[in-house]
Design an enzyme around this catalytic site. Structure first.
Site, PDB file in Angstrom:
ATOM      1  CG  HIS A  79      -1.564   1.315   1.509  1.00 11.83           C
ATOM      2  ND1 HIS A  79      -2.551   1.850   0.717  1.00 11.83           N
ATOM      3  CD2 HIS A  79      -1.345   2.228   2.496  1.00 11.83           C
ATOM      4  CE1 HIS A  79      -2.916   3.026   1.207  1.00 11.83           C
ATOM      5  NE2 HIS A  79      -2.192   3.287   2.286  1.00 11.83           N
ATOM      6  CG  ASP A 109       5.902  18.789 -26.051  1.00 12.08           C
ATOM      7  OD1 ASP A 109       6.229  18.264 -24.978  1.00 12.08           O
ATOM      8  OD2 ASP A 109       5.090  18.263 -26.845  1.00 12.08           O
ATOM      9  CD1 TRP A 149       6.745   3.125   4.188  1.00  6.81           C
ATOM     10  CD2 TRP A 149       7.785   4.000   2.416  1.00  6.81           C
ATOM     11  NE1 TRP A 149       7.148   4.397   4.518  1.00  6.81           N
ATOM     12  CE2 TRP A 149       7.790   4.962   3.447  1.00  6.81           C
ATOM     13  CE3 TRP A 149       8.391   4.331   1.190  1.00  6.81           C
ATOM     14  CZ2 TRP A 149       8.369   6.218   3.304  1.00  6.81           C
ATOM     15  CZ3 TRP A 149       8.968   5.594   1.067  1.00  6.81           C
ATOM     16  CH2 TRP A 149       8.954   6.514   2.109  1.00  6.81           C
ATOM     17  CB  SER A 178      10.302   6.457 -14.385  1.00  2.00           C
ATOM     18  OG  SER A 178       9.225   7.348 -14.436  1.00  2.00           O
ATOM     19  CB  SER A 179      11.257   9.869 -10.547  1.00  2.00           C
ATOM     20  OG  SER A 179       9.994   9.321 -10.305  1.00  2.00           O
ATOM     21  CG  HIS A 263      12.341  14.371   5.602  1.00  2.00           C
ATOM     22  ND1 HIS A 263      11.315  14.032   6.439  1.00  2.00           N
ATOM     23  CD2 HIS A 263      12.232  15.694   5.420  1.00  2.00           C
ATOM     24  CE1 HIS A 263      10.632  15.116   6.757  1.00  2.00           C
ATOM     25  NE2 HIS A 263      11.172  16.138   6.154  1.00  2.00           N
ATOM     26  CD  GLU A 265       9.203  10.019  -2.785  1.00  2.00           C
ATOM     27  OE1 GLU A 265      10.224  10.252  -3.462  1.00  2.00           O
ATOM     28  OE2 GLU A 265       8.085   9.809  -3.280  1.00  2.00           O
ATOM     29  CE1 TYR A 267       8.531  18.817   3.934  1.00  2.00           C
ATOM     30  CE2 TYR A 267      10.793  18.041   3.927  1.00  2.00           C
ATOM     31  CZ  TYR A 267       9.692  18.511   4.610  1.00  2.00           C
ATOM     32  OH  TYR A 267       9.750  18.652   5.955  1.00  2.00           O
ATOM     33  CB  SER A 278      -0.206  28.835  -4.906  1.00  2.00           C
ATOM     34  OG  SER A 278       0.560  28.412  -3.815  1.00  2.00           O
ATOM     35  CG  HIS A 312      12.734  14.041  11.423  1.00  2.00           C
ATOM     36  ND1 HIS A 312      12.604  15.292  10.899  1.00  2.00           N
ATOM     37  CD2 HIS A 312      12.148  13.221  10.531  1.00  2.00           C
ATOM     38  CE1 HIS A 312      11.957  15.233   9.755  1.00  2.00           C
ATOM     39  NE2 HIS A 312      11.666  13.987   9.514  1.00  2.00           N
ATOM     40  CG  HIS A 313      11.921   9.830   9.003  1.00  2.00           C
ATOM     41  ND1 HIS A 313      10.576   9.773   8.746  1.00  2.00           N
ATOM     42  CD2 HIS A 313      12.370  10.937   8.360  1.00  2.00           C
ATOM     43  CE1 HIS A 313      10.223  10.774   7.976  1.00  2.00           C
ATOM     44  NE2 HIS A 313      11.296  11.506   7.723  1.00  2.00           N
ATOM     45  CB  THR A 338       5.500  24.713   6.533  1.00  2.00           C
ATOM     46  OG1 THR A 338       6.644  23.925   6.209  1.00  2.00           O
ATOM     47  CG2 THR A 338       4.257  23.977   6.091  1.00  2.00           C
ATOM     48  CE  LYS A 341       3.957  27.016  -0.527  1.00  2.00           C
ATOM     49  NZ  LYS A 341       4.534  28.022  -1.415  1.00  2.00           N
ATOM     50  NE  ARG A 460       3.755   2.775  10.641  1.00  2.00           N
ATOM     51  CZ  ARG A 460       4.639   3.417   9.861  1.00  2.00           C
ATOM     52  NH1 ARG A 460       5.602   4.138  10.406  1.00  2.00           N
ATOM     53  NH2 ARG A 460       4.560   3.350   8.560  1.00  2.00           N
TER      54      ARG A 460
END
Lengths: 541, 191
Positions: A79, A109, A149, A178-179, A263, A265, A267, A278, A312-313, A338, A341, A460
């Site tokens: 998932h 293009d 994951w 790809s990315s 991390h 990722e 963002y 926006s 921090h993870h 943040t 924003k 979890r």
């Protein structure tokens, strides 16, 4: 070399190639964008099915559905991977990025249309690899990979010796490349192909958000690729021992590499949503966005600081207290850009002539829910508190508030905002409104009680739980039923809009929508900007 | 189009550099741990050159073996009290309880991890691989001292106890046997 006139290629006018050539050899950024969106919807169904089965299982204590307990862990892991790499990223970057970045900056293009095609077609291959992994042996416990994951060794090396995880590595490498190709394409397009007069400080915020996102992809994904390669060679018999303490390696190093990617990722997933919101807030407040430069550089700041907070993870790996203090402080710093924003969106709405259209409702809900997710993030950033909350449902609630409600609300916001522009027809606003409200209530019902479960200490990634957690889990599962109904409503409004075909005009949102896509027809011509638009000095953003 | 190509080449260079940095992280990480004592990585030295101070430190000894390694691995003393700078000698006893010769290697760290840069070993069985014959019992010495510089660092004023921990791993198993399905290869006291 023969001189080819515009008319000789067959692409000079609006005549499109035949079906197969158009969709399978596609080099047109709008067609590729559409392909990405279709792909994201498909992956969303797969990832959503996995999560719905998990919620059904957790509806009451005991084991209801997953008689093979390992399969539950497989569902949890897949998932996460599918939603991140195959739903959110293709939708916000591949889908909306491809569709609107070239148009918004006044380019005909993308810079490398064929590489764009490669970027897209690597993804279905990658997804097929991940889907195969369900059906081949993972560990002694059964088929599929159940290591989460995050794929930490030794569970992903000696703990899952079967070929299942190898398929996942190959799939993720394909998705990663790809990315990376996509990121190179976006950065080149944005840096080199802006219309005359569009300086980087006049560029629409969505293009800014994709530029920052692409930079993050370019810096973060190769590190994931390196970590995955190392896992792959560690898994081979007699192979390397990068993460194996018996051979001088360290499993903790994988966690550092993973989160150095992981991390940024998060963002990568949320920044394009910031860009979309926006535009929507500005359009439906009939005001230019408040603090444009601050908004753009807040995203840059989030991207930069995002690279120095990864540990921090991993507060519970046994880090030195000084290191924890550093990562704590650095993480809290992210709340500043943040906050810039959030307050700029509120200031844009302040005194504006607000219209509560469907995309505006998604945008306001995004701001509200993202703030809740952000606040729990500030709580979790504190190393002392995190030791207690680590790997509980509080964390699950936190990152679903910023992703499942942040990024996904951003996706629906963009989809309902640009739907008429992309497909030339408009949806029924009552059906789309019903979709919004059921989704809003549904996901809050799923995830808000999970804060309480986490505070009570429910961990979890477990298939079962004690009786004490039954009440909030049953509410959470009711939310899942409502969200399922909401997803059905989404497909209903989508089908209704595509069948009834209510044509829309060029700028169907009217005053306030003033980026370049609104100067084109709906849908835009197959090749836009035969004459490049010229941005004058006094043009707003 | 050359401008596109130039941009693309620079960006590909960035991606390749990050990929390289990903792989380079292994030696960088090892160096980082050795230099800073991160994760409780202790130091090595040829001889003890430290001056002896009046401050006393209790050294506790801990031992672990990888799940499935048929070795009996125990420290011969629970703790030693030494002066800072004074060399201490501790023994660990290892017995191979199986009927085959096994080669093992030990990883080690100390807690509190902030004391690691000052914990210096001059002789240790963990520096090399150890082969133990079936049924054989060996007593391994560890010669160590706590460097007197520990006294100069304010952060380490509160350090009165240091725990030295070892975990033995079977390296034959890693090389020959196919990866066995085990929940966790490590039964380590994570610092």
């Amino acid at each position: 070399m023969a001189v080819i006139g515009a008319d000789d290629t067959g692409y000079g006018h609006d005549d499109k190639p035949g079906f197969f050539a158009r969709w399978f050899y596609s080099t047109n950024h709008k067609d590729i964008g559409t392909l990405y969106l279709i792909f994201a919807i498909f992956s969303g169904i797969v990832g959503g099915y996995l999560s719905f089965m998990m919620r059904l299982e957790l509806g009451e204590p005991g084991v209801q559905i997953f008689e093979d307990l390992h399969t539950y862990n497989v569902f949890v892991s897949m998932h996460g991977l599918i939603m991140i790499f195959f739903m959110v990223m293709p939708a916000v970057i591949g889908g909306f990025g491809n569709w609107f970045v070239p148009i918004m900056i006044g380019a005909p293009d993308m810079a490398f249309p064929r590489m764009n095609n490669l970027s897209f077609w690597l993804l279905p291959v990658a997804l097929i690899c991940l889907l195969i992994s369900f059906f081949v042996p993972g560990s002694a416990s059964g088929n599929g990979f159940g290591g989460g994951w995050v794929m930490y060794p030794p569970l992903s090396t000696t703990g899952s010796p079967g070929p299942s995880f190898d398929f996942i590595i190959i799939g993720l490498l394909a998705a990663g490349f790809s990315s990376i190709f996509g990121a190179i394409n976006f950065i080149t397009t944005i840096l080199n192909m802006r219309a005359p007069g569009m300086t980087i400080h006049k560029m629409p915020l969505f293009a800014w958000s994709v530029l920052v996102t692409a930079a993050l992809l370019l810096l973060a994904l190769p590190v994931l690729a390196a970590a995955l390669f190392m896992l792959l060679t560690d898994r081979i018999e007699g192979g390397t021992g990068f993460f194996d303490p018996a051979r001088g390696g360290d499993p903790e190093m994988f966690q550092h590499l993973f989160w150095f990617f992981g991390h940024p990722e998060v963002y990568i997933m949320i920044l394009p949503a910031f860009g979309i919101v926006s535009h929507v807030v500005s359009t439906f407040s009939k005001k230019p966005i408040f603090g444009y430069l601050g908004m753009a550089y807040a995203m840059v700041a989030i991207g930069v600081v995002g690279f120095v907070v990864w540990a921090h993870h991993m507060y519970t790996v046994g880090m030195d207290v000084n290191l924890k203090a550093y990562f704590l402080a650095a993480t809290l710093v992210i709340a500043v850009p943040t906050g810039v924003k959030i307050f700029s969106w509120l200031a844009t709405m302040w005194g504006g002539s607000i219209r509560f259209t469907i995309p505006m409702m998604w945008a306001i809900a995004f701001i509200f829910l993202f703030v809740i997710g952000g606040v729990t993030g500030v709580v979790l950033a504190n190393a002392g508190i995190d030791v207690a909350l680590h790997d509980t449902y509080y964390v699950v609630a936190h990152f679903h508030y910023v992703l499942s409600m942040g990024a996904v609300f951003g996706i629906f916001c963009g989809f309902t905002y640009w739907f008429g522009k992309m497909f030339g027809v408009q949806y029924n606003k009552w059906l789309a409104g019903a979709h919004f409200w059921t989704f809003f209530i549904g996901v809050n019902l799923i995830f808000f009680p999970q804060h309480f479960l986490g505070m009570q200490g429910m961990p979890r990634r477990y298939v079962d739980y004690p009786e004490e957690f039954a009440y909030f889990n049953s509410i959470s599962t009711m939310g899942a039923y409502l969200t399922l109904a909401s997803v059905v409503l989404f497909f209903v409004w989508l089908a209704e809009a595509l069948i009834v075909r209510r044509k829309v005009e060029d700028n169907y949102w009217g005053e306030g929508a003033n980026t370049l896509e609104w100067t084109l027809s709906s849908p835009p011509p197959y090749h836009q900007f035969n004459q490049l638009p010229v941005i004058k000095d006094d043009d707003g953003h | 189009m050359t401008r596109h190509k130039l941009t693309a080449r620079i960006l590909i260079g960035v991606a390749v550099a990050m990929l390289g940095l990903g792989f380079a992280s292994k030696p960088l990480y090892d160096t980082f741990c050795k230099v800073t004592g991160y994760g409780g990585t202790t130091k090595q030295a040829e001889t003890n050159l430290s001056e002896i101070l009046d401050r006393k430190v209790n050294i506790y000894f801990d031992s672990n073996v990888q799940v499935g390694l048929p070795w009996d691995f125990k420290p011969e003393q629970v703790k030693l009290t030494v002066n800072v700078g004074q060399s201490g000698l501790a023994y660990y006893k290892v017995k191979n309880t199986s009927d085959r010769a096994i080669t093992g290697t030990a990883t080690y760290n100390v807690t509190p991890t902030k004391a690691a840069p000052f914990f210096i070993k001059t002789e240790c069985f963990c520096f090399t691989e150890q082969r133990i014959e079936p049924g054989q019992e060996i007593s391994f010495p560890v010669l160590f001292h706590v460097d007197s510089q520990i006294d100069e660092d304010k952060r380490l004023k509160d350090v009165r106890d240091i725990t030295l921990s070892y975990t033995f791993f079977d390296i034959d198993d890693e090389k020959n046997a196919k990866p066995s399905v085990q929940l966790s290869g490590v039964k380590e006291s994570l610092n």
